[in-house]
Write a protein that holds these residues in place. Structure first.
Motif, PDB file in Angstrom:
ATOM      1  N   LEU A  38       0.830  -1.214   0.000  1.00 25.08           N
ATOM      2  CA  LEU A  38       0.000   0.000   0.000  1.00 25.08           C
ATOM      3  C   LEU A  38       0.859   1.256   0.000  1.00 25.08           C
ATOM      4  O   LEU A  38       0.588   2.213  -0.736  1.00 25.08           O
ATOM      5  CB  LEU A  38      -0.944   0.000   1.200  1.00 25.08           C
ATOM      6  CG  LEU A  38      -2.057  -1.040   1.151  1.00 25.08           C
ATOM      7  CD1 LEU A  38      -2.794  -1.089   2.479  1.00 25.08           C
ATOM      8  CD2 LEU A  38      -3.014  -0.755   0.015  1.00 25.08           C
ATOM      9  N   ALA A  39       1.911   1.262   0.814  1.00 23.84           N
ATOM     10  CA  ALA A  39       2.797   2.432   0.861  1.00 23.84           C
ATOM     11  C   ALA A  39       3.510   2.616  -0.474  1.00 23.84           C
ATOM     12  O   ALA A  39       3.702   3.741  -0.936  1.00 23.84           O
ATOM     13  CB  ALA A  39       3.801   2.288   1.994  1.00 23.84           C
ATOM     14  N   GLY A  40       3.886   1.515  -1.116  1.00 25.45           N
ATOM     15  CA  GLY A  40       4.566   1.579  -2.409  1.00 25.45           C
ATOM     16  C   GLY A  40       3.675   2.084  -3.527  1.00 25.45           C
ATOM     17  O   GLY A  40       4.152   2.599  -4.535  1.00 25.45           O
ATOM     18  N   GLN A  41       2.357   1.931  -3.369  1.00 26.61           N
ATOM     19  CA  GLN A  41       1.414   2.429  -4.374  1.00 26.61           C
ATOM     20  C   GLN A  41       1.034   3.880  -4.131  1.00 26.61           C
ATOM     21  O   GLN A  41       0.195   4.427  -4.828  1.00 26.61           O
ATOM     22  CB  GLN A  41       0.144   1.576  -4.372  1.00 26.61           C
ATOM     23  CG  GLN A  41       0.345   0.203  -4.959  1.00 26.61           C
ATOM     24  CD  GLN A  41      -0.965  -0.562  -5.035  1.00 26.61           C
ATOM     25  OE1 GLN A  41      -1.927  -0.254  -4.346  1.00 26.61           O
ATOM     26  NE2 GLN A  41      -0.996  -1.550  -5.891  1.00 26.61           N
TER      27      GLN A  41
END
Length: 68
Positions: free
Chosen positions: A46-49
């Motif tokens: 989620l953080a990477g998106q």
């Protein structure tokens, strides 16, 4: 004190240290290591998106994993 079997078969809160397959239904229940891995992977994904994971949510998840 005598232990009642292998730690591989021990269960805590409905989960064990290893995944378990119900012989009657074939359903696989994840063990604690898989649950922890998937939780950390979801946070990273989620953080990477580009999603902002609020600190209170992140600390709550990590705190629950630490206490598990």
């Amino acid at each position: 004190m005598q232990l009642m079997g292998s730690v591989d078969q021990a269960v805590h809160a409905g989960r064990g240290l290893r995944a378990w397959e119900d012989p009657q239904t074939g359903q696989v229940d994840a063990g604690w290591p898989e649950v922890a891995y998937e939780s950390l992977r979801a946070i990273n994904h989620l953080a990477g998106q580009g999603y902002a994971v609020p600190a209170p949510v992140l600390y709550d998840v990590l705190g629950n994993l630490k206490g598990a």
